[in-house]
Scaffold this motif. Structure first.
Motif, PDB file in Angstrom:
ATOM      1  N   MET A   1      43.924  43.293  44.128  1.00 37.20           N
ATOM      2  CA  MET A   1      43.382  44.395  44.931  1.00 37.20           C
ATOM      3  C   MET A   1      41.882  44.558  44.694  1.00 37.20           C
ATOM      4  SD  MET A   1      46.550  47.026  44.469  1.00 37.20           S
ATOM      5  CE  MET A   1      45.811  48.420  45.247  1.00 37.20           C
ATOM      6  N   ALA A   2      41.434  44.344  43.461  1.00 43.03           N
ATOM      7  CA  ALA A   2      40.003  44.433  43.155  1.00 43.03           C
ATOM      8  C   ALA A   2      39.235  43.337  43.893  1.00 43.03           C
ATOM      9  CB  ALA A   2      39.780  44.330  41.655  1.00 43.03           C
ATOM     10  N   ALA A   3      39.787  42.134  43.903  1.00 44.55           N
ATOM     11  CA  ALA A   3      39.142  41.028  44.616  1.00 44.55           C
ATOM     12  C   ALA A   3      39.062  41.340  46.110  1.00 44.55           C
ATOM     13  CB  ALA A   3      39.915  39.731  44.384  1.00 44.55           C
ATOM     14  N   TYR A   4      40.148  41.853  46.665  1.00 44.93           N
ATOM     15  CA  TYR A   4      40.184  42.209  48.084  1.00 44.93           C
ATOM     16  C   TYR A   4      39.142  43.275  48.405  1.00 44.93           C
ATOM     17  CZ  TYR A   4      41.930  43.894  52.553  1.00 44.93           C
ATOM     18  OH  TYR A   4      42.029  44.280  53.866  1.00 44.93           O
ATOM     19  N   SER A   5      38.951  44.233  47.491  1.00 49.25           N
ATOM     20  CA  SER A   5      38.000  45.319  47.741  1.00 49.25           C
ATOM     21  C   SER A   5      36.568  44.807  47.882  1.00 49.25           C
ATOM     22  CB  SER A   5      38.073  46.380  46.643  1.00 49.25           C
ATOM     23  OG  SER A   5      37.486  45.909  45.446  1.00 49.25           O
ATOM     24  N   LEU A   6      36.286  43.634  47.308  1.00 45.72           N
ATOM     25  CA  LEU A   6      34.942  43.045  47.416  1.00 45.72           C
ATOM     26  C   LEU A   6      34.894  41.902  48.420  1.00 45.72           C
ATOM     27  CD1 LEU A   6      33.934  42.987  43.658  1.00 45.72           C
ATOM     28  CD2 LEU A   6      33.125  44.549  45.429  1.00 45.72           C
ATOM     29  N   GLY A   7      35.993  41.657  49.112  1.00 44.77           N
ATOM     30  CA  GLY A   7      36.026  40.601  50.122  1.00 44.77           C
ATOM     31  C   GLY A   7      36.123  39.194  49.545  1.00 44.77           C
ATOM     32  N   MET A   8      36.610  39.085  48.327  1.00 36.99           N
ATOM     33  CA  MET A   8      36.746  37.777  47.689  1.00 36.99           C
ATOM     34  C   MET A   8      38.114  37.188  48.027  1.00 36.99           C
ATOM     35  SD  MET A   8      35.053  38.579  44.029  1.00 36.99           S
ATOM     36  CE  MET A   8      33.355  39.102  43.933  1.00 36.99           C
TER      37      MET A   8
END
Length: 73
Positions: A17-24
């Motif tokens: 979810m953290a990666a998704y929040s930064l568009g990674m």
């Protein structure tokens, strides 16, 4: 199981979810980004699949790193 809360009262998020929040696209990209900025997981949660514990990240820490423009170490 109740998810722990971050400094701003929002639930902590897992690495995906953290990666998704930064568009990674991958969790590995996020972990590398966080490592370069000195961000550490705020907590750990047992893995339901009985593997390695899941890291939980505070969105406050991520937001501060993005806003401050901390250079990669």
């Amino acid at each position: 199981m109740r998810t722990p809360l971050g400094r701003d009262g929002r639930p902590l998020v897992d690495t995906a979810m953290a990666a998704y929040s930064l568009g990674m696209k991958t969790t590995g990209q996020f972990r590398e980004w966080a490592r370069r900025r000195g961000i550490r997981p705020a907590a750990w949660q047992p893995n339901p699949a009985r593997g390695q514990a899941l890291a939980l990240w505070d969105l406050c820490d991520i937001g501060e790193a993005v806003r401050s423009g901390r250079p990669a170490a």
